[in-house]
Scaffold this motif. Structure first.
Motif, PDB file in Angstrom:
ATOM      1  N   GLY A 158       0.810  -1.330   0.084  1.00  0.00           N
ATOM      2  CA  GLY A 158       0.000  -0.066  -0.005  1.00  0.00           C
ATOM      3  C   GLY A 158       0.712   1.264  -0.019  1.00  0.00           C
ATOM      4  N   VAL A 159       2.029   1.220  -0.473  1.00  0.00           N
ATOM      5  CA  VAL A 159       2.969   2.339  -0.518  1.00  0.00           C
ATOM      6  C   VAL A 159       3.349   2.608  -1.759  1.00  0.00           C
ATOM      7  CG1 VAL A 159       4.967   3.242   0.601  1.00  0.00           C
ATOM      8  CG2 VAL A 159       3.866   1.698   1.941  1.00  0.00           C
ATOM      9  N   ILE A 160       3.292   4.088  -1.973  1.00  0.00           N
ATOM     10  CA  ILE A 160       3.871   4.451  -3.319  1.00  0.00           C
ATOM     11  C   ILE A 160       5.488   5.063  -2.874  1.00  0.00           C
ATOM     12  CG2 ILE A 160       3.713   6.088  -5.231  1.00  0.00           C
ATOM     13  CD1 ILE A 160       0.891   6.335  -4.865  1.00  0.00           C
ATOM     14  N   ARG A 161       6.376   4.704  -3.552  1.00  0.00           N
ATOM     15  CA  ARG A 161       7.855   4.807  -3.119  1.00  0.00           C
ATOM     16  C   ARG A 161       8.372   5.479  -4.327  1.00  0.00           C
ATOM     17  NH1 ARG A 161       6.939   0.063  -0.269  1.00  0.00           N
ATOM     18  NH2 ARG A 161       7.680   0.257   1.695  1.00  0.00           N
ATOM     19  N   GLY A 162       9.003   6.632  -3.927  1.00  0.00           N
ATOM     20  CA  GLY A 162       9.931   7.472  -4.912  1.00  0.00           C
ATOM     21  C   GLY A 162      10.473   8.671  -4.359  1.00  0.00           C
ATOM     22  N   PRO A 163      11.532   9.164  -5.000  1.00  0.00           N
ATOM     23  CA  PRO A 163      12.273  10.602  -4.544  1.00  0.00           C
ATOM     24  C   PRO A 163      11.511  11.549  -5.356  1.00  0.00           C
ATOM     25  CG  PRO A 163      13.416   9.521  -6.030  1.00  0.00           C
ATOM     26  CD  PRO A 163      12.507   8.684  -5.915  1.00  0.00           C
ATOM     27  N   ALA A 207       1.696  12.474  -2.490  1.00  0.00           N
ATOM     28  CA  ALA A 207       0.965  12.134  -1.354  1.00  0.00           C
ATOM     29  C   ALA A 207      -0.779  12.404  -1.423  1.00  0.00           C
ATOM     30  CB  ALA A 207       1.315  12.941  -0.095  1.00  0.00           C
ATOM     31  N   GLU A 208      -1.033  13.329  -2.740  1.00  0.00           N
ATOM     32  CA  GLU A 208      -2.452  13.735  -2.848  1.00  0.00           C
ATOM     33  C   GLU A 208      -2.967  12.500  -3.744  1.00  0.00           C
ATOM     34  OE1 GLU A 208      -2.286  18.654  -2.707  1.00  0.00           O
ATOM     35  OE2 GLU A 208      -1.787  17.586  -4.493  1.00  0.00           O
ATOM     36  N   MET A 209      -2.231  12.210  -4.674  1.00  0.00           N
ATOM     37  CA  MET A 209      -2.655  10.887  -5.280  1.00  0.00           C
ATOM     38  C   MET A 209      -3.024   9.819  -4.337  1.00  0.00           C
ATOM     39  SD  MET A 209      -0.156  11.080  -8.810  1.00  0.00           S
ATOM     40  CE  MET A 209       0.591  12.694  -9.156  1.00  0.00           C
ATOM     41  N   ALA A 210      -2.000   9.453  -3.598  1.00  0.00           N
ATOM     42  CA  ALA A 210      -2.273   8.337  -2.546  1.00  0.00           C
ATOM     43  C   ALA A 210      -3.643   8.377  -1.807  1.00  0.00           C
ATOM     44  CB  ALA A 210      -1.147   8.228  -1.454  1.00  0.00           C
ATOM     45  N   GLU A 211      -3.820   9.701  -1.353  1.00  0.00           N
ATOM     46  CA  GLU A 211      -5.189  10.146  -0.586  1.00  0.00           C
ATOM     47  C   GLU A 211      -6.334   9.731  -1.551  1.00  0.00           C
ATOM     48  OE1 GLU A 211      -7.039  13.895   1.957  1.00  0.00           O
ATOM     49  OE2 GLU A 211      -4.957  13.995   0.997  1.00  0.00           O
ATOM     50  N   THR A 212      -6.158  10.187  -2.821  1.00  0.00           N
ATOM     51  CA  THR A 212      -7.393  10.012  -3.714  1.00  0.00           C
ATOM     52  C   THR A 212      -7.487   8.580  -3.923  1.00  0.00           C
ATOM     53  OG1 THR A 212      -6.888  11.994  -4.790  1.00  0.00           O
ATOM     54  CG2 THR A 212      -7.966  10.601  -6.069  1.00  0.00           C
ATOM     55  N   ILE A 213      -6.548   7.755  -3.941  1.00  0.00           N
ATOM     56  CA  ILE A 213      -6.875   6.387  -4.095  1.00  0.00           C
ATOM     57  C   ILE A 213      -7.301   5.606  -2.987  1.00  0.00           C
ATOM     58  CG2 ILE A 213      -5.602   4.126  -4.783  1.00  0.00           C
ATOM     59  CD1 ILE A 213      -3.351   5.897  -6.064  1.00  0.00           C
ATOM     60  N   THR A 214      -7.075   6.268  -1.669  1.00  0.00           N
ATOM     61  CA  THR A 214      -7.625   5.573  -0.484  1.00  0.00           C
ATOM     62  C   THR A 214      -9.085   5.818  -0.608  1.00  0.00           C
ATOM     63  OG1 THR A 214      -5.333   5.680   0.560  1.00  0.00           O
ATOM     64  CG2 THR A 214      -7.335   6.031   1.913  1.00  0.00           C
ATOM     65  N   ASP A 215      -9.457   7.276  -0.773  1.00  0.00           N
ATOM     66  CA  ASP A 215     -10.683   7.966  -0.676  1.00  0.00           C
ATOM     67  C   ASP A 215     -11.640   6.917  -1.487  1.00  0.00           C
ATOM     68  OD1 ASP A 215     -12.658   9.501   0.453  1.00  0.00           O
ATOM     69  OD2 ASP A 215     -12.487  10.856  -1.043  1.00  0.00           O
ATOM     70  N   VAL A 216     -11.183   6.753  -2.834  1.00  0.00           N
ATOM     71  CA  VAL A 216     -12.227   6.332  -3.869  1.00  0.00           C
ATOM     72  C   VAL A 216     -12.144   4.765  -3.848  1.00  0.00           C
ATOM     73  CG1 VAL A 216     -12.364   5.898  -6.020  1.00  0.00           C
ATOM     74  CG2 VAL A 216     -11.804   7.957  -5.457  1.00  0.00           C
ATOM     75  N   GLN A 220      -6.077   1.431   2.016  1.00  0.00           N
ATOM     76  CA  GLN A 220      -5.230   2.361   2.696  1.00  0.00           C
ATOM     77  C   GLN A 220      -3.815   2.521   2.014  1.00  0.00           C
ATOM     78  OE1 GLN A 220      -5.929   4.219   5.179  1.00  0.00           O
ATOM     79  NE2 GLN A 220      -8.198   3.539   4.772  1.00  0.00           N
ATOM     80  N   VAL A 221      -3.531   3.709   1.143  1.00  0.00           N
ATOM     81  CA  VAL A 221      -2.367   3.775   0.354  1.00  0.00           C
ATOM     82  C   VAL A 221      -1.634   5.211   0.828  1.00  0.00           C
ATOM     83  CG1 VAL A 221      -1.674   4.619  -1.928  1.00  0.00           C
ATOM     84  CG2 VAL A 221      -3.448   2.945  -1.764  1.00  0.00           C
ATOM     85  N   HIS A 222      -0.309   5.161   1.041  1.00  0.00           N
ATOM     86  CA  HIS A 222       0.371   6.584   1.301  1.00  0.00           C
ATOM     87  C   HIS A 222       1.601   6.312   0.827  1.00  0.00           C
ATOM     88  CE1 HIS A 222       2.665   3.755   4.291  1.00  0.00           C
ATOM     89  NE2 HIS A 222       3.243   4.549   4.001  1.00  0.00           N
ATOM     90  N   PHE A 223       2.384   7.461   0.399  1.00  0.00           N
ATOM     91  CA  PHE A 223       3.334   7.900  -0.195  1.00  0.00           C
ATOM     92  C   PHE A 223       4.625   8.239   0.541  1.00  0.00           C
ATOM     93  CE2 PHE A 223       6.168  11.643  -1.865  1.00  0.00           C
ATOM     94  CZ  PHE A 223       6.972  10.543  -2.659  1.00  0.00           C
ATOM     95  N   HIS A 224       5.635   7.447   0.301  1.00  0.00           N
ATOM     96  CA  HIS A 224       7.054   7.548   1.063  1.00  0.00           C
ATOM     97  C   HIS A 224       7.865   8.023   0.244  1.00  0.00           C
ATOM     98  CE1 HIS A 224      10.494   6.651   3.329  1.00  0.00           C
ATOM     99  NE2 HIS A 224      10.890   5.727   2.459  1.00  0.00           N
TER     100      HIS A 224
END
Length: 289
Positions: A158-163, A207-216, A220-224
């Protein structure tokens, strides 16, 4: 653009077996436009009204020139990512010019430049330069990141990872790009020498994309926000070649550098339709299940 040469349409479309090229080909077929589908494997060519298939690859200049004889307008989707993609593009452009193609509509990338942070955007810039020097007319469709890929960037945990830091990207849908391409291909002369930036209706952080994916989706997705060292280490497990890992990582660092930020009005101006947002796309996909 429905004229023919010895029964072969004078509009050629590449990538019809893929996602974006397939959307363009089906859109044109739905409008009754004759088209020549250039494919690597004839058995995979879609069966569409008023279409014929011709076999060639970008790297085989002889076959490409034969397949392009009589073509006036060419829709060129970039080749599959590989270490020699730029050489393939140049060979195909040369074949098109030798075959007498008049106008190439090329699918490029947002912010394409020789010094772009995203490594593959440099190849797109070099392809654009080769087209400018070819003597053919051209139109460049510079797409932002595809919004369809955003939730695919989510790991199993559930994590999007990238710099990417707090950088933003104006992600755009394949469908919106395809609609723009169809408009241009129906009247290429009106778009000669134009470069269009194709974006969605908003620029989002990861982070906003992760929040949108979670909401829709309810997942549970978050960005690291990885460091560069973490980014290369987390991708080392795939055993991919250096050029590919560089491309993966630089997708995020380009966002961090602000090179994918900025909403363009080109999609709506050309198609008359507001582009689809990430939330709208995810809601539509959820509701269709």
């Amino acid at each position: 653009m429905s004229g023919t040469d010895s029964g072969r349409p004078s509009l050629a479309v590449t990538g019809s077996t893929g996602w974006l090229g397939g959307l363009v080909a089906r859109d044109l077929a739905g409008r009754g436009v004759a088209q020549r589908l250039l494919v690597r494997d004839l058995a995979r060519a879609p069966e569409l009204p008023s279409s014929v298939a011709a076999q060639c690859t970008y790297r085989d200049g002889v076959a490409a020139r034969a397949a392009l004889e009589g073509v006036e307008t060419l829709f060129m989707v970039s080749a599959a990512e590989n270490e020699d993609r730029l050489a393939e593009h140049r060979a195909f452009v040369d074949a098109a010019a030798a075959a007498g193609v008049r106008h190439v509509v090329y699918v490029s990338f947002f912010g394409a430049a020789p010094d772009a942070t995203f490594t593959l955007a440099r190849d797109h810039a070099a392809t654009e330069e080769h087209l400018r020097a070819s003597g053919m007319d051209w139109t460049f469709l510079r797409d932002n990141l595809y919004l369809e890929f955003m939730d695919q960037m989510v790991g199993d945990d559930g994590v999007i990872r990238g710099p990417a830091a707090e950088g933003r990207a104006a992600v755009v849908s394949h469908a919106d790009i395809a609609r723009v391409a169809a408009v241009v291909l129906l009247d290429p002369a009106s778009h000669s020498g134009a470069t269009y930036d194709l974006t969605g209706p908003e620029s989002l952080t990861f982070a906003e994309m992760a929040e949108t994916i979670t909401d829709v989706t309810g997942r549970q997705v978050h960005f690291h926000d990885e460091t560069l060292e973490e980014a290369y280490a987390s991708r080392a497990v795939y055993g991919a070649p250096d050029w590919q890992v560089d491309a993966w990582v630089s997708t995020y660092t380009a966002v961090a550098a602000g090179e994918l930020d900025g909403v363009s009005g080109d999609v709506e101006r050309l198609t008359g339709r507001r582009p689809t947002s990430l939330r709208e796309y995810l809601e539509s996909r959820r509701d269709s299940r």
